[in-house]
Each structure stands twice: as structure tokens, then as C-alpha cells.
Scaffold this motif. Structure first.
Motif, PDB file in Angstrom:
ATOM      1  N   TYR A 240      39.925  41.344  45.031  1.00  0.00           N
ATOM      2  CA  TYR A 240      40.302  40.117  44.343  1.00  0.00           C
ATOM      3  C   TYR A 240      40.816  40.462  42.958  1.00  0.00           C
ATOM      4  CZ  TYR A 240      39.677  35.709  41.790  1.00  0.00           C
ATOM      5  OH  TYR A 240      39.870  34.597  41.000  1.00  0.00           O
ATOM      6  N   HIS A 241      42.010  39.943  42.618  1.00  0.00           N
ATOM      7  CA  HIS A 241      42.592  40.114  41.291  1.00  0.00           C
ATOM      8  C   HIS A 241      42.781  38.745  40.648  1.00  0.00           C
ATOM      9  CE1 HIS A 241      44.583  44.327  41.986  1.00  0.00           C
ATOM     10  NE2 HIS A 241      43.288  44.311  42.254  1.00  0.00           N
ATOM     11  N   ASN A 242      42.479  38.653  39.360  1.00  0.00           N
ATOM     12  CA  ASN A 242      42.644  37.418  38.607  1.00  0.00           C
ATOM     13  C   ASN A 242      43.447  37.722  37.352  1.00  0.00           C
ATOM     14  OD1 ASN A 242      42.014  35.211  36.651  1.00  0.00           O
ATOM     15  ND2 ASN A 242      40.692  34.486  38.308  1.00  0.00           N
ATOM     16  N   TYR A 243      44.600  37.064  37.213  1.00  0.00           N
ATOM     17  CA  TYR A 243      45.494  37.269  36.073  1.00  0.00           C
ATOM     18  C   TYR A 243      45.594  35.974  35.269  1.00  0.00           C
ATOM     19  CZ  TYR A 243      47.120  41.215  38.903  1.00  0.00           C
ATOM     20  OH  TYR A 243      47.187  42.355  39.674  1.00  0.00           O
ATOM     21  N   LYS A 244      45.295  36.064  33.989  1.00  0.00           N
ATOM     22  CA  LYS A 244      45.515  34.942  33.091  1.00  0.00           C
ATOM     23  C   LYS A 244      46.769  35.256  32.280  1.00  0.00           C
ATOM     24  CE  LYS A 244      43.369  31.979  29.614  1.00  0.00           C
ATOM     25  NZ  LYS A 244      44.438  32.110  28.606  1.00  0.00           N
ATOM     26  N   LEU A 245      47.855  34.555  32.594  1.00  0.00           N
ATOM     27  CA  LEU A 245      49.157  34.794  31.977  1.00  0.00           C
ATOM     28  C   LEU A 245      49.400  33.706  30.939  1.00  0.00           C
ATOM     29  CD1 LEU A 245      51.078  35.464  35.310  1.00  0.00           C
ATOM     30  CD2 LEU A 245      49.907  37.131  33.852  1.00  0.00           C
ATOM     31  N   GLY A 246      48.893  33.913  29.740  1.00  0.00           N
ATOM     32  CA  GLY A 246      49.002  32.869  28.734  1.00  0.00           C
ATOM     33  C   GLY A 246      48.172  31.662  29.130  1.00  0.00           C
ATOM     34  N   SER A 247      48.839  30.532  29.319  1.00  0.00           N
ATOM     35  CA  SER A 247      48.137  29.293  29.680  1.00  0.00           C
ATOM     36  C   SER A 247      47.892  29.155  31.182  1.00  0.00           C
ATOM     37  CB  SER A 247      48.953  28.083  29.204  1.00  0.00           C
ATOM     38  OG  SER A 247      50.214  28.045  29.872  1.00  0.00           O
ATOM     39  N   GLU A 248      48.481  30.032  31.974  1.00  0.00           N
ATOM     40  CA  GLU A 248      48.411  29.902  33.432  1.00  0.00           C
ATOM     41  C   GLU A 248      47.562  31.008  34.046  1.00  0.00           C
ATOM     42  OE1 GLU A 248      49.934  27.106  34.755  1.00  0.00           O
ATOM     43  OE2 GLU A 248      50.179  26.778  32.603  1.00  0.00           O
ATOM     44  N   THR A 249      46.991  30.709  35.220  1.00  0.00           N
ATOM     45  CA  THR A 249      46.167  31.671  35.940  1.00  0.00           C
ATOM     46  C   THR A 249      46.712  31.868  37.348  1.00  0.00           C
ATOM     47  OG1 THR A 249      44.178  31.076  34.697  1.00  0.00           O
ATOM     48  CG2 THR A 249      43.856  32.172  36.803  1.00  0.00           C
ATOM     49  N   VAL A 250      46.819  33.123  37.738  1.00  0.00           N
ATOM     50  CA  VAL A 250      47.251  33.496  39.083  1.00  0.00           C
ATOM     51  C   VAL A 250      46.189  34.424  39.655  1.00  0.00           C
ATOM     52  CG1 VAL A 250      48.998  34.662  40.469  1.00  0.00           C
ATOM     53  CG2 VAL A 250      49.689  33.299  38.482  1.00  0.00           C
ATOM     54  N   SER A 251      45.662  34.114  40.821  1.00  0.00           N
ATOM     55  CA  SER A 251      44.608  34.938  41.408  1.00  0.00           C
ATOM     56  C   SER A 251      44.705  34.902  42.922  1.00  0.00           C
ATOM     57  CB  SER A 251      43.226  34.449  40.955  1.00  0.00           C
ATOM     58  OG  SER A 251      43.005  33.121  41.411  1.00  0.00           O
ATOM     59  N   GLY A 252      44.056  35.873  43.556  1.00  0.00           N
ATOM     60  CA  GLY A 252      44.048  35.873  45.003  1.00  0.00           C
ATOM     61  C   GLY A 252      43.643  37.214  45.589  1.00  0.00           C
ATOM     62  N   LEU A 253      43.725  37.293  46.898  1.00  0.00           N
ATOM     63  CA  LEU A 253      43.387  38.488  47.655  1.00  0.00           C
ATOM     64  C   LEU A 253      44.498  39.523  47.514  1.00  0.00           C
ATOM     65  CD1 LEU A 253      41.292  39.610  49.782  1.00  0.00           C
ATOM     66  CD2 LEU A 253      42.874  38.728  51.531  1.00  0.00           C
ATOM     67  N   VAL A 254      44.113  40.794  47.424  1.00  0.00           N
ATOM     68  CA  VAL A 254      45.099  41.872  47.358  1.00  0.00           C
ATOM     69  C   VAL A 254      44.819  42.898  48.447  1.00  0.00           C
ATOM     70  CG1 VAL A 254      45.468  41.625  44.861  1.00  0.00           C
ATOM     71  CG2 VAL A 254      43.762  43.252  45.706  1.00  0.00           C
ATOM     72  N   PHE A 255      45.871  43.580  48.876  1.00  0.00           N
ATOM     73  CA  PHE A 255      45.766  44.746  49.736  1.00  0.00           C
ATOM     74  C   PHE A 255      46.569  45.859  49.079  1.00  0.00           C
ATOM     75  CE2 PHE A 255      44.795  41.448  52.859  1.00  0.00           C
ATOM     76  CZ  PHE A 255      43.701  41.996  53.503  1.00  0.00           C
ATOM     77  N   GLY A 256      46.001  47.082  49.107  1.00  0.00           N
ATOM     78  CA  GLY A 256      46.668  48.157  48.406  1.00  0.00           C
ATOM     79  C   GLY A 256      46.492  49.503  49.064  1.00  0.00           C
ATOM     80  N   LEU A 257      47.258  50.459  48.548  1.00  0.00           N
ATOM     81  CA  LEU A 257      47.268  51.833  49.031  1.00  0.00           C
ATOM     82  C   LEU A 257      47.255  52.754  47.825  1.00  0.00           C
ATOM     83  CD1 LEU A 257      47.687  53.949  51.348  1.00  0.00           C
ATOM     84  CD2 LEU A 257      50.145  53.670  50.951  1.00  0.00           C
ATOM     85  N   GLU A 258      46.482  53.852  47.923  1.00  0.00           N
ATOM     86  CA  GLU A 258      46.332  54.791  46.812  1.00  0.00           C
ATOM     87  C   GLU A 258      46.371  56.208  47.349  1.00  0.00           C
ATOM     88  OE1 GLU A 258      43.644  53.649  43.239  1.00  0.00           O
ATOM     89  OE2 GLU A 258      42.461  54.992  44.536  1.00  0.00           O
ATOM     90  N   TYR A 259      46.992  57.119  46.574  1.00  0.00           N
ATOM     91  CA  TYR A 259      47.065  58.518  47.018  1.00  0.00           C
ATOM     92  C   TYR A 259      46.752  59.420  45.831  1.00  0.00           C
ATOM     93  CZ  TYR A 259      48.600  62.711  49.450  1.00  0.00           C
ATOM     94  OH  TYR A 259      48.642  63.938  50.055  1.00  0.00           O
ATOM     95  N   THR A 260      45.892  60.406  46.068  1.00  0.00           N
ATOM     96  CA  THR A 260      45.499  61.340  45.024  1.00  0.00           C
ATOM     97  C   THR A 260      46.170  62.692  45.247  1.00  0.00           C
ATOM     98  OG1 THR A 260      43.332  60.270  44.810  1.00  0.00           O
ATOM     99  CG2 THR A 260      43.536  62.500  43.938  1.00  0.00           C
ATOM    100  N   PHE A 261      46.823  63.192  44.220  1.00  0.00           N
ATOM    101  CA  PHE A 261      47.501  64.496  44.307  1.00  0.00           C
ATOM    102  C   PHE A 261      46.595  65.596  43.736  1.00  0.00           C
ATOM    103  CE2 PHE A 261      50.891  61.437  44.453  1.00  0.00           C
ATOM    104  CZ  PHE A 261      51.796  61.984  45.349  1.00  0.00           C
TER     105      PHE A 261
END
Length: 261
Positions: A240-261
Motif C-alpha cells: 500500500y502506497h499513500n501520496y499526499k500531493l499538496g492538497s490532494e491524496t492519492v493512494s492504493g494497492l501497488v505491485f512491483g519488481l526489484e532486482y539486486t545486482f
């Protein structure tokens, strides 16, 4: 006739209404005197979000204070990094061993997608030239389609992190940096962040992070909670990510991929 009347009623509403990203850019571009003139409905809509950030921000501050015993620099005890998390089944990113198979530096690349009416695609990288310090780069593109047009907002940040706690199953850090907001805002501001990675048992890890950037007389706040599944150098995660962009809020479920070198 009824359809024509409905069009006459709703067309002015659609023409005058603003998208979430449009409001966010306006609030991030304005001074305190302008932002204070926003209507009370917008303020009431964000009361819960402000409480959310204040609550979790206080928890993070308490955890980091007591974990560090109030001493942010601490003793720079030498540690090494595993080639990837759970390399030896019991340890996460850091190792108490200093044998020749371990690394003195690392690079981690990742991307994630935010599921929301306002979509978000983020690319991030963390490079650690030494075990104590890391350079964290993040770029996120928000996009939104409305009936009349489309809006986008790009935010890029760079932070220099100090890894205060580096144990077998947990790491904690804090950092300072700069954030740039484009797409009409075109303003840079200072930022701070802190976070933790917890490795309870192979192949799962947990990530919590907070970052606040000061843009004009407003801020961009980011809270992340992720659960990762590690397959050697690759990690799949959701959260879950929650972004407060000034006066507005955007949030929701995320899916991601990560790779370690």
C-alpha cells in the motif's frame, strides 16, 4: 427535450470541475496565502489523510529515536552485504560475517505500479558505495484521464541515506535530499526520509518507508508499506502506497519488481 436539459445542466459542471492532479499542481505551485483560500470542502476531505500521516509519522519518529537511542550517527561498526537477501537462508541484506563471498557495495533497481483512478508508475534505484551510505533515486509519473483532457505529474527525488542499524534481520536508515516537481510546478525543495527493512524468515521481507518533501508552502508526503517475496536476486512485492500531493491524496494497492545486482 429531457436529454437537452440534462446536457445544459451538466456541461457547465464538467467544464468547471478540476481533476485531482490539476488541484495538486495548483496547490503545490501556490503560496500560503493562495492555498489558504481553498474551500472548506477540500479541507474536510483531507482531514482523515492529515490524521493518517500525523499518526504514522509520530510512530516512525518514536521507533527511530528509541532504536537509535537518540544518537543518529552511532558507532560505524563494519558490516558487509549479502549478494542478495537470504543468501545464506538466515540473514537479510546485511551480514555479521566478513568472508570473501560478501559485497562491500550494492545496486538495487525496482519499479512498481499504483492501481488507482490516478495511476502511478515509479522507477527507483538504491546504490550503496559502502555499507554505511546509500544514494536513493526515485522518479514517479502520475497520470489521470478525465472527460475533457488528461493530466500528468512527474516527481523526482534524490536522497543520501545513512544506514544507522545494520543487523542480520533488520536495517533502518534516515536521509536528506532534494525533490523536483515538474509539469507546471517546476519547483525543487528539500526532503527527508526514513525507513526500515525487516527479514523475519526466508523468503519474505517487509518494507516501511516515509518521505516528506517541502515544495513552496506545501509538501509531498509518501508512505509505503510493502511485503516482498524473494527469489534469489529478484523480489516480487505488493503493498500500500499513500501520496499526499499538496492538497490532494492519492493512494492504493501497488505491485512491483526489484532486482539486486
Amino acid at each position: 427535450m429531457k436529454r437537452k436539459l440534462l446536457l445544459l445542466v451538466f456541461i457547465p459542471f464538467f467544464l468547471c470541475s478540476q481533476s485531482t492532479l490539476s488541484k495538486a499542481k495548483q496547490s503545490l505551485s501556490s503560496s500560503s496565502s493562495t492555498s489558504s483560500s481553498s474551500n472548506s470542502n477540500d479541507d474536510s476531505d483531507n482531514d482523515d489523510d492529515n490524521f493518517f500521516f500525523a499518526f504514522f509519522g509520530e510512530i516512525f519518529l518514536d521507533v527511530f529515536y528509541y532504536a537509535s537511542l537518540g544518537i543518529f550517527i552511532g558507532e560505524p561498526t563494519e558490516t558487509a552485504m549479502n549478494p542478495y537477501p537470504y543468501y545464506n537462508d538466515k540473514e537479510g541484506e546485511y551480514s555479521i560475517s566478513l568472508d570473501g563471498n560478501l559485497k562491500k557495495q550494492s545496486l538495487k533497481l525496482g519499479t512498481n505500479y499504483l492501481f488507482n483512478r490516478v495511476r502511478g508508475i515509479e522507477f527507483n534505484a538504491v546504490y550503496k558505495p559502502v555499507y554505511l551510505v546509500g544514494v536513493e533515486l526515485s522518479h514517479i509519473n502520475f497520470s489521470e484521464n478525465t472527460l475533457l483532457n488528461s493530466e500528468s505529474l512527474n516527481i523526482t527525488s534524490v536522497n543520501l541515506n545513512y544506514y544507522r542499524i545494520r543487523n542480520r534481520n533488520i536495517s533502518m536508515w534516515w536521509g536528506l535530499g532534494v525533490t523536483y516537481v515538474g509539469n507546471g510546478v517546476n519547483t525543487a525543495g528539500v526532503s527527508y526520509n526514513f525507513g526500515t527493512d525487516i527479514y523475519p524468515a526466508k523468503p519474505i521481507s517487509l518494507h516501511l518507508g516515509w518521505k516528506q518533501s517541502f515544495i513552496n508552502d506545501n509538501s509531498v508526503n509518501v508512505f509505503k508499506a510493502q511485503a516482498k517475496y524473494h527469489i534469489k536476486k529478484t523480489a516480487l512485492y505488493t503493498g500500500y502506497h499513500n501520496y499526499k500531493l499538496g492538497s490532494e491524496t492519492v493512494s492504493g494497492l501497488v505491485f512491483g519488481l526489484e532486482y539486486t545486482f
